[in-house]
Design a protein around this motif. Structure first.
Motif, PDB file in Angstrom:
ATOM      1  N   SER A  28      -4.104   4.507 -13.824  1.00 28.53           N
ATOM      2  CA  SER A  28      -3.189   5.331 -13.172  1.00 28.53           C
ATOM      3  C   SER A  28      -3.670   6.813 -12.789  1.00 28.53           C
ATOM      4  CB  SER A  28      -2.014   5.772 -14.244  1.00 28.53           C
ATOM      5  OG  SER A  28      -2.332   6.116 -15.386  1.00 28.53           O
ATOM      6  N   ALA A  29      -4.572   7.304 -13.474  1.00 28.60           N
ATOM      7  CA  ALA A  29      -5.533   8.545 -12.995  1.00 28.60           C
ATOM      8  C   ALA A  29      -6.028   8.139 -11.725  1.00 28.60           C
ATOM      9  CB  ALA A  29      -6.432   8.948 -13.895  1.00 28.60           C
ATOM     10  N   LEU A  30      -6.655   7.198 -11.489  1.00 27.62           N
ATOM     11  CA  LEU A  30      -7.532   6.864 -10.188  1.00 27.62           C
ATOM     12  C   LEU A  30      -6.510   6.750  -9.048  1.00 27.62           C
ATOM     13  CD1 LEU A  30     -10.105   6.053  -8.408  1.00 27.62           C
ATOM     14  CD2 LEU A  30      -9.164   3.524  -9.162  1.00 27.62           C
ATOM     15  N   ALA A  31      -5.247   5.983  -9.348  1.00 24.14           N
ATOM     16  CA  ALA A  31      -4.140   6.120  -8.545  1.00 24.14           C
ATOM     17  C   ALA A  31      -3.514   7.308  -8.003  1.00 24.14           C
ATOM     18  CB  ALA A  31      -2.974   5.097  -8.866  1.00 24.14           C
ATOM     19  N   LYS A  32      -3.379   8.191  -8.899  1.00 25.63           N
ATOM     20  CA  LYS A  32      -2.943   9.854  -8.757  1.00 25.63           C
ATOM     21  C   LYS A  32      -3.923  10.566  -7.846  1.00 25.63           C
ATOM     22  CE  LYS A  32       0.061  10.057 -12.618  1.00 25.63           C
ATOM     23  NZ  LYS A  32       0.029  10.361 -14.032  1.00 25.63           N
ATOM     24  N   GLY A  56       5.058   1.968  -5.852  1.00 22.91           N
ATOM     25  CA  GLY A  56       5.317   1.806  -4.296  1.00 22.91           C
ATOM     26  C   GLY A  56       4.515   0.712  -3.321  1.00 22.91           C
ATOM     27  N   LEU A  57       4.133   1.271  -2.541  1.00 24.07           N
ATOM     28  CA  LEU A  57       3.358   0.443  -1.606  1.00 24.07           C
ATOM     29  C   LEU A  57       1.893   0.320  -1.857  1.00 24.07           C
ATOM     30  CD1 LEU A  57       5.394   1.115   1.825  1.00 24.07           C
ATOM     31  CD2 LEU A  57       5.349  -0.931   0.510  1.00 24.07           C
ATOM     32  N   HIS A  58       1.652   1.139  -3.038  1.00 25.39           N
ATOM     33  CA  HIS A  58       0.006   1.350  -3.243  1.00 25.39           C
ATOM     34  C   HIS A  58      -0.337   0.305  -4.517  1.00 25.39           C
ATOM     35  CE1 HIS A  58       0.860   5.016  -1.189  1.00 25.39           C
ATOM     36  NE2 HIS A  58      -0.337   4.546  -0.591  1.00 25.39           N
ATOM     37  N   GLU A  59      -1.340  -0.575  -4.259  1.00 27.50           N
ATOM     38  CA  GLU A  59      -1.690  -1.583  -5.370  1.00 27.50           C
ATOM     39  C   GLU A  59      -3.295  -1.343  -5.872  1.00 27.50           C
ATOM     40  OE1 GLU A  59      -0.260  -5.752  -5.768  1.00 27.50           O
ATOM     41  OE2 GLU A  59      -2.220  -5.990  -4.625  1.00 27.50           O
ATOM     42  N   PHE A  60      -3.391  -1.182  -7.019  1.00 28.08           N
ATOM     43  CA  PHE A  60      -4.746  -0.925  -7.617  1.00 28.08           C
ATOM     44  C   PHE A  60      -5.177  -2.022  -8.497  1.00 28.08           C
ATOM     45  CE2 PHE A  60      -2.772   3.094  -6.411  1.00 28.08           C
ATOM     46  CZ  PHE A  60      -3.676   3.765  -5.747  1.00 28.08           C
ATOM     47  N   PHE A  71      -8.242  -1.435  -3.918  1.00 27.10           N
ATOM     48  CA  PHE A  71      -7.128  -0.717  -3.645  1.00 27.10           C
ATOM     49  C   PHE A  71      -6.496  -1.134  -2.464  1.00 27.10           C
ATOM     50  CE2 PHE A  71      -5.788   2.908  -0.674  1.00 27.10           C
ATOM     51  CZ  PHE A  71      -4.569   3.035  -1.263  1.00 27.10           C
ATOM     52  N   ARG A  72      -5.167  -1.368  -2.286  1.00 25.92           N
ATOM     53  CA  ARG A  72      -4.630  -1.895  -1.080  1.00 25.92           C
ATOM     54  C   ARG A  72      -3.168  -1.105  -0.835  1.00 25.92           C
ATOM     55  NH1 ARG A  72      -6.834  -5.919  -3.232  1.00 25.92           N
ATOM     56  NH2 ARG A  72      -5.106  -6.325  -4.909  1.00 25.92           N
ATOM     57  N   HIS A  73      -3.003  -0.812   0.558  1.00 27.32           N
ATOM     58  CA  HIS A  73      -1.735  -0.245   0.904  1.00 27.32           C
ATOM     59  C   HIS A  73      -0.981  -1.594   1.374  1.00 27.32           C
ATOM     60  CE1 HIS A  73       1.516   1.277   3.317  1.00 27.32           C
ATOM     61  NE2 HIS A  73       1.556   2.501   2.628  1.00 27.32           N
ATOM     62  N   ALA A 103     -11.513  10.198  -4.889  1.00 28.73           N
ATOM     63  CA  ALA A 103     -11.237   9.332  -5.894  1.00 28.73           C
ATOM     64  C   ALA A 103     -12.350   9.536  -7.173  1.00 28.73           C
ATOM     65  CB  ALA A 103     -11.349   7.742  -5.630  1.00 28.73           C
ATOM     66  N   ARG A 104     -13.105  10.226  -7.004  1.00 26.48           N
ATOM     67  CA  ARG A 104     -14.186  10.512  -7.996  1.00 26.48           C
ATOM     68  C   ARG A 104     -14.855   9.208  -8.392  1.00 26.48           C
ATOM     69  NH1 ARG A 104     -11.273  14.179 -11.709  1.00 26.48           N
ATOM     70  NH2 ARG A 104      -9.519  14.585 -10.066  1.00 26.48           N
ATOM     71  N   LEU A 105     -15.206   8.391  -7.374  1.00 31.63           N
ATOM     72  CA  LEU A 105     -15.940   7.082  -7.799  1.00 31.63           C
ATOM     73  C   LEU A 105     -17.329   7.095  -8.458  1.00 31.63           C
ATOM     74  CD1 LEU A 105     -14.430   4.790  -4.773  1.00 31.63           C
ATOM     75  CD2 LEU A 105     -13.518   5.029  -7.072  1.00 31.63           C
TER      76      LEU A 105
END
Length: 167
Positions: A28-32, A56-60, A71-73, A103-105
Motif C-alpha cells: 500500500s505504501a508503494l501504491a501511494k 480504484g482503477l489501479h492494481e498492484f 502495476f496496471r491501470h 516509486a523508490r524501486l
C-alpha cells in the motif's frame, strides 16, 4: 550480455540483496508513491505466491518470494489506443527513470539503462487485400541493476517499465 574475464581473480565480492518485503503495508505504501488516491481505501487479495492491492482503477501486485512487482491501470492495460506511439526512446527512458525514482524501486545509481524495446501490433483488413498495417504500441525500458560494478542476476536484477503513447 556479460563477458567472462580471461583470468580468474583470486577473490570475488559476494553480495546479498535485501529480501523483498511483500507485506500489505509495503504494497500500500508503494501504491501511494506511484498513484496517490483521494480516499486511500483499497482492497487486498492474497493468492498463493502473490499479494495484490487494488485501489480504484489501479492494481498492484508483488510476488512474495522474488519481490517482482506489477502495476496496471485497469482502463489502459491491454487496451490499444488510437493515439500513435511517437515518443522518442530518450523520452521513454526519462519517463521510466522518473517512475523508478518516484516509486523508490531501486536507487538510480544502481540502475543502468540496458535497452529500449517496442511492442508491435498489426491489423490486416480483408476488404483491402489483407495488407497488414503495423504500428508501435509501447516502449519497454529495461534497466539492469548494478551494485558496486557487479551486475545483479536473479530476483531484483532487472526493472522493466512499459511506457504507453499517453505517457
Amino acid at each position: 550480455q556479460q563477458e567472462l574475464p580471461r583470468e580468474i581473480p583470486s577473490s570475488l565480492p559476494v553480495y546479498q540483496l535485501q529480501r523483498p518485503t511483500a507485506t500489505r503495508a509495503a504494497l500500500s505504501a508503494l501504491a501511494k508513491r506511484i498513484a496517490p488516491s483521494e480516499n486511500g481505501v483499497g482492497e487486498f487479495t492474497d493468492a498463493g505466491d502473490w499479494l495484490g492491492y487494488r485501489e480504484g482503477l489501479h492494481e498492484f501486485e508483488v510476488h512474495k518470494r522474488s519481490g517482482a512487482l506489477g502495476f496496471r491501470h485497469l482502463e489502459r492495460y491491454g487496451v490499444e489506443l488510437d493515439t500513435p506511439f511517437e515518443l522518442r526512446d530518450a523520452d521513454a527512458v526519462k519517463i521510466a527513470q522518473g517512475l523508478i525514482q518516484q516509486a523508490r524501486l531501486v536507487p538510480m545509481k544502481e540502475a543502468r539503462m540496458e535497452r529500449v524495446t517496442h511492442l508491435h501490433g498489426a491489423l490486416a483488413r480483408v476488404d483491402d487485400g489483407g495488407q497488414p498495417e503495423e504500428k508501435i504500441l509501447d516502449a519497454g525500458v529495461l534497466f539492469r541493476r548494478i551494485v558496486n560494478g557487479v551486475p545483479v542476476t536473479g530476483p531484483g536484477g532487472t526493472v522493466l517499465v512499459h511506457v504507453g503513447p499517453d505517457k
